[in-house]
Design an enzyme around this catalytic site. Structure first.
Site, PDB file in Angstrom:
ATOM      1  N   GLN A  43      40.356  42.825  45.141  1.00 39.17           N
ATOM      2  CA  GLN A  43      41.707  43.397  45.265  1.00 39.17           C
ATOM      3  C   GLN A  43      41.616  44.903  45.470  1.00 39.17           C
ATOM      4  OE1 GLN A  43      44.687  42.006  45.313  1.00 39.17           O
ATOM      5  NE2 GLN A  43      44.327  39.909  44.646  1.00 39.17           N
TER       6      GLN A  43
ATOM      7  N   CYS B 147      51.242  37.077  48.244  1.00 37.46           N
ATOM      8  CA  CYS B 147      51.350  38.360  48.944  1.00 37.46           C
ATOM      9  C   CYS B 147      52.344  38.242  50.078  1.00 37.46           C
ATOM     10  CB  CYS B 147      49.979  38.821  49.435  1.00 37.46           C
ATOM     11  SG  CYS B 147      49.165  37.616  50.483  1.00 37.46           S
TER      12      CYS B 147
HETATM   13  N1  SAH Z   1      42.859  35.099  43.810  1.00 40.26           N
HETATM   14  C1  SAH Z   1      41.963  36.014  44.455  1.00 40.26           C
HETATM   15  C2  SAH Z   1      42.005  35.993  45.986  1.00 40.26           C
HETATM   16  C3  SAH Z   1      43.321  35.786  46.647  1.00 40.26           C
HETATM   17  S1  SAH Z   1      43.284  36.029  48.392  1.00 40.26           S
HETATM   18  C4  SAH Z   1      42.178  37.415  43.917  1.00 40.26           C
HETATM   19  O1  SAH Z   1      43.137  37.680  43.213  1.00 40.26           O
HETATM   20  O2  SAH Z   1      41.356  38.290  44.191  1.00 40.26           O
HETATM   21  C5  SAH Z   1      43.406  34.396  49.002  1.00 40.26           C
HETATM   22  C6  SAH Z   1      42.119  33.635  49.035  1.00 40.26           C
HETATM   23  O3  SAH Z   1      42.360  32.345  49.554  1.00 40.26           O
HETATM   24  C7  SAH Z   1      41.030  34.240  49.920  1.00 40.26           C
HETATM   25  O4  SAH Z   1      39.886  34.451  49.134  1.00 40.26           O
HETATM   26  C8  SAH Z   1      40.783  33.169  50.990  1.00 40.26           C
HETATM   27  O5  SAH Z   1      39.421  33.065  51.366  1.00 40.26           O
HETATM   28  C9  SAH Z   1      41.223  31.924  50.282  1.00 40.26           C
HETATM   29  N2  SAH Z   1      41.640  30.785  51.121  1.00 40.26           N
HETATM   30  C10 SAH Z   1      42.303  30.824  52.298  1.00 40.26           C
HETATM   31  N3  SAH Z   1      42.591  29.579  52.726  1.00 40.26           N
HETATM   32  C11 SAH Z   1      42.094  28.723  51.801  1.00 40.26           C
HETATM   33  C12 SAH Z   1      42.086  27.303  51.684  1.00 40.26           C
HETATM   34  N4  SAH Z   1      42.643  26.519  52.613  1.00 40.26           N
HETATM   35  N5  SAH Z   1      41.498  26.780  50.590  1.00 40.26           N
HETATM   36  C13 SAH Z   1      40.941  27.556  49.643  1.00 40.26           C
HETATM   37  N6  SAH Z   1      40.916  28.903  49.711  1.00 40.26           N
HETATM   38  C14 SAH Z   1      41.479  29.482  50.773  1.00 40.26           C
END
Ligand code: SAH
Length: 477
Positions: free
Chosen positions: A310, A435
């Site tokens: 983040q 987001c």
């Molecule tokens: N929760 C984490 C990241 C959120 S960003 C934090 O707070 O840091 C969203 C995440 O979803 C990214 O890491 C992306 O790689 C993942 N993502 C996107 N599509 C996805 C899917 N179909 N299944 C699982 N993860 C996915």
């Protein structure tokens, strides 16, 4: 206000243009019109889009104007583009009390779409977007703002190019173009990172490194990325180049470290692809251990050049604390952290939960999550690489018992496979972090139809000066 608000370009944001008249005239003013005919009209802004652009009415049409605030009157240029019309701000006539002097001129905002709004007005704007979208579910809490809404980014990237005098410059791409706007910094960048980026640019000049040209594929230096552990103070510098032939790299590294002894590690990343991704796959450590660490919510995280983290850690702590409080964990619960990235939410929640299962599509992120759980000696968390929807369907098919689900999907939101399995799994609490409140509202509607109730909604300002909005929703059965 940021101390650095004063040392950017102090030009007026919108220079009065004496030649502008209410008539058809060829546009000569830059990147949008590109020589096309435009009409200049006087308009009053009637509101803001969810992206923070001003809304105007012209010739029976609703158009959007960047950098225009509600109540302001201005001269705008209207261009026909295919079947559509674009409007561009030319001159402000009556300004709003919500306006502040942005540090960079009009389009040169470096991704800070709403930096021309006072911070209180930014918060009001984001609150209204969330309130309107979430109206069917109740009234969201007041947005959690940032005390110092500047200098917050821990990951800072600039791109290299040449100016008209063929000198190397660093800056950001102009919107929808390959043109680089030279920038000495950004109000949301880490100030130390911007200093280092300037030093790298100066060194590139004296080492006669050639910037990469996206159009011809010639040249060497593409980007510089500086990651900062805001708590640890550790600093990573990544030089991104088109090939590994870094002439004079030893002396370059020596000179950079001499200027900035605070740098912890320096890497060379090779990106020979022709797309908009900053980093390539190949990397080489030039100095230090190649990673930095930082702490978030009391846990230590190892950050590599490529790993996702983040970008606003101050607000991330507030976001996670809020989300975890909503989950009301007692130490027994079986928790799913879906779309978990490097596992941050799940790992922070693991202290208060019985067991945590993290699921994430990106395999590097999953590897980091596992590494991070070991580093923090967390025994009750497991991470899996899978599509979150498919994984949830499996859990549902196996008849798993899940108490709490955190989900933090990308901007496109979740999907039917995930949400329908979630409904089958019947967790008593669902904490949805988003987001993009538009897709969140869409997904909440689905869950409400299937028997969940939205109990609490909490917007958090994770990205001050930009139009991005983060919001959490708690649902219970
Ligand atoms: N929760 C984490 C990241 C959120 S960003 C934090 O707070 O840091 C969203 C995440 O979803 C990214 O890491 C992306 O790689 C993942 N993502 C996107 N599509 C996805 C899917 N179909 N299944 C699982 N993860 C996915």
């Amino acid at each position: 206000m940021s101390k650095r608000k004063n040392n950017g370009s102090k030009k007026r944001p919108h220079k009065p243009n004496q030649q502008v008249k209410k008539q058809n005239r060829p546009n000569t003013s830059g990147n949008q019109g590109g020589g096309k005919k435009s009409t200049i009209v006087e308009v009053t802004c009637q509101g803001l889009t969810n992206e923070g652009k001003g809304i105007i009415q012209w010739d029976g049409k609703q158009l959007e104007v960047e950098q225009l605030l509600p109540g302001e009157t201005a001269e705008v240029a209207i261009y026909k583009k295919g079947r559509f019309f674009n409007a561009e701000l030319k001159r402000l006539i009556q300004t709003s009390g919500d306006r502040v002097q942005p540090p960079f001129k009009d389009h040169e905002s470096g991704g800070c779409q709403i930096q021309h709004m006072k911070y209180e007005a930014q918060a009001r704007f984001k609150q209204k977007v969330v309130d309107d979208l979430m109206k069917p579910f109740g009234k969201p809490n007041p947005i959690i703002t940032m005390d110092h809404p500047y200098d917050y980014r821990n990951k800072n990237v600039m791109t290299f190019g040449l100016n008209k005098k063929r000198q190397i410059i660093s800056g950001l791409y102009a919107p929808n173009s390959h043109r680089i706007i030279p920038m000495k910094g950004s109000i949301i960048h880490d100030p130390k990172a911007d200093e280092i980026i300037q030093t790298v640019t100066e060194l590139a000049k004296s080492f006669k490194l050639q910037p990469y040209n996206e159009d011809t594929g010639q040249g060497f230096l593409r980007h510089v990325m500086v990651k900062v552990g805001k708590k640890s103070g550790e600093i990573m510098v990544v030089i991104v180049a088109a090939n590994p032939m870094f002439k004079g790299k030893k002396n370059f590294v020596k000179a950079l470290r001499k200027e900035h002894p605070e740098i912890s590690t320096i890497l060379l990343n090779i990106n020979n692809r022709n797309d908009s991704m900053v980093l390539g796959d190949q990397e080489k450590v030039l100095f230090g251990k190649g990673t930095i660490t930082d702490t978030l919510c009391g846990l230590e995280f190892e950050i590599s050049a490529k790993s996702f983290y983040q970008i606003n850690p101050v607000q991330t702590e507030k976001l996670y604390n809020e989300a975890i409080e909503m989950a009301e964990l007692t130490g027994k619960e079986k928790v799913v952290d879906a779309y978990c990235g490097i596992g941050t939410i799940g790992l922070v929640a693991s202290k208060a939960a019985g067991k945590v299962i993290g699921v994430e599509l990106n395999k590097d992120a999953v590897r980091d999550a596992i590494r991070n759980s070991k580093r923090n000696n967390i025994q009750n968390a497991r991470f899996y690489q899978a599509d979150a929807g498919e994984y949830m369907s499996q859990l549902a098919a196996q008849g798993e018992h899940i108490d709490v689900v955190f989900l933090d999907p990308p901007r496109s939101g979740s999907d039917e496979a995930f949400l329908s399995s979630l409904v089958k799994l019947k967790p008593s609490r669902v904490v949805y972090i988003s987001c993009n409140p538009e897709t969140q509202a869409r997904d909440l509607k689905y869950l409400v139809k299937k028997g969940y109730e939205v109990k609490r909604m909490q917007p958090v300002d994770m990205f001050p000066q930009t139009s991005h909005i983060e919001s959490i929703a708690l649902l219970t059965r």
